[in-house]
Design a protein around this motif. Structure first.
Motif, short mmCIF file in Angstrom:
data_model
loop_
_atom_site.label_atom_id
_atom_site.label_comp_id
_atom_site.label_asym_id
_atom_site.label_seq_id
_atom_site.Cartn_x
_atom_site.Cartn_y
_atom_site.Cartn_z
N ALA A 96 0.83 -1.13 0.06
CA ALA A 96 -0.05 0.17 -0.01
C ALA A 96 0.93 1.18 -0.05
CB ALA A 96 -0.86 0.23 1.20
N ALA A 97 0.45 2.38 -0.23
CA ALA A 97 1.16 3.60 -0.33
C ALA A 97 1.51 3.95 1.04
CB ALA A 97 0.04 4.97 -0.61
N PRO A 98 2.85 4.50 1.18
CA PRO A 98 3.40 4.70 2.60
C PRO A 98 2.55 5.59 3.40
CG PRO A 98 5.06 4.84 0.83
CD PRO A 98 3.76 4.81 0.23
N GLN A 99 2.28 5.38 4.54
CA GLN A 99 1.54 6.14 5.65
C GLN A 99 2.57 7.20 6.12
OE1 GLN A 99 0.70 3.82 9.13
NE2 GLN A 99 -1.16 3.15 8.19
N VAL A 100 2.14 8.56 6.16
CA VAL A 100 2.79 9.71 6.45
C VAL A 100 2.26 10.38 7.65
CG1 VAL A 100 3.90 10.04 4.12
CG2 VAL A 100 1.90 11.16 4.58
N GLU A 101 3.35 10.97 8.48
CA GLU A 101 2.70 11.76 9.46
C GLU A 101 3.88 13.05 9.48
OE1 GLU A 101 2.80 11.06 14.22
OE2 GLU A 101 1.85 9.37 13.25
N GLY A 102 3.34 14.17 9.54
CA GLY A 102 4.21 15.30 9.41
C GLY A 102 5.20 15.42 8.05
#
Length: 174
Positions: A96-102
């Motif tokens: 899946a698409a990478p998760q991002v935070e910030g």
């Protein structure tokens, strides 16, 4: 009964051998741990505060990620294979698409490596771990060889340390 014991013993030895193969010890003999986020269904990128470098990019477990001066961003290309990859494991892209935070999600992508696997990129640059970073917060790979750098949330390499107590950067010596 003896045959059953032999089969069980063989299975236990086989599992023990397989488990031992999972330890990615570098040539120096120190055991290293790579985040499982890079090998799961979804990679995760986040930011963390570094006393030395300010906001840097880490994986979902807080392990520091790096960029390599010999890679290219446009087009994205990884130039770290073989022995290089053993010392600088890649942040593998999951299914899946990478998760991002910030981090701006539009800066996050993937590149296909020479072996066909997918690697996560930030602003086009492939992302790596350093094998000698043992835990979250380690930045032992900074400026190695003058070509490996921690990366900021904007996808740019960070080549200077923050001056103590100011938030400003000062020259980084390596």
């Amino acid at each position: 009964m003896k045959r059953f014991a032999v089969v069980i013993g063989t299975a236990v030895l086989g599992l023990t051998a397989l488990t031992a193969c999972g330890d990615d010890a570098p040539a120096g003999g120190t055991s290293t741990t790579q985040s499982t986020a890079g090998q799961s269904a979804e990679a995760k990128l986040a930011t963390a505060k570094s006393d030395k470098f300010g906001d840097i990019v880490v994986d979902g477990a807080g392990k520091t990620l790096y960029v390599f001066d010999k890679d290219t961003a446009n087009p994205s290309k990884s130039n770290c294979d073989g022995e290089c990859e053993a010392k600088w494991p890649v942040l593998k892209a999951g299914s899946a698409a990478p998760q991002v935070e910030g981090i701006d999600a539009s800066l996050v992508g993937t590149v296909t490596r020479t072996d066909g696997s997918k690697q996560v990129t930030l602003a086009g640059l492939p992302l790596y771990y350093f094998a000698n970073d043992a835990k979250a917060g380690d930045v032992n790979g900074q400026a190695v060889g003058g070509i490996w750098w921690v990366v900021g949330p904007d996808g740019k390499k960070i080549t200077a340390e923050k001056a103590p107590g100011t938030g400003e950067t000062s020259s980084y010596s390596y």
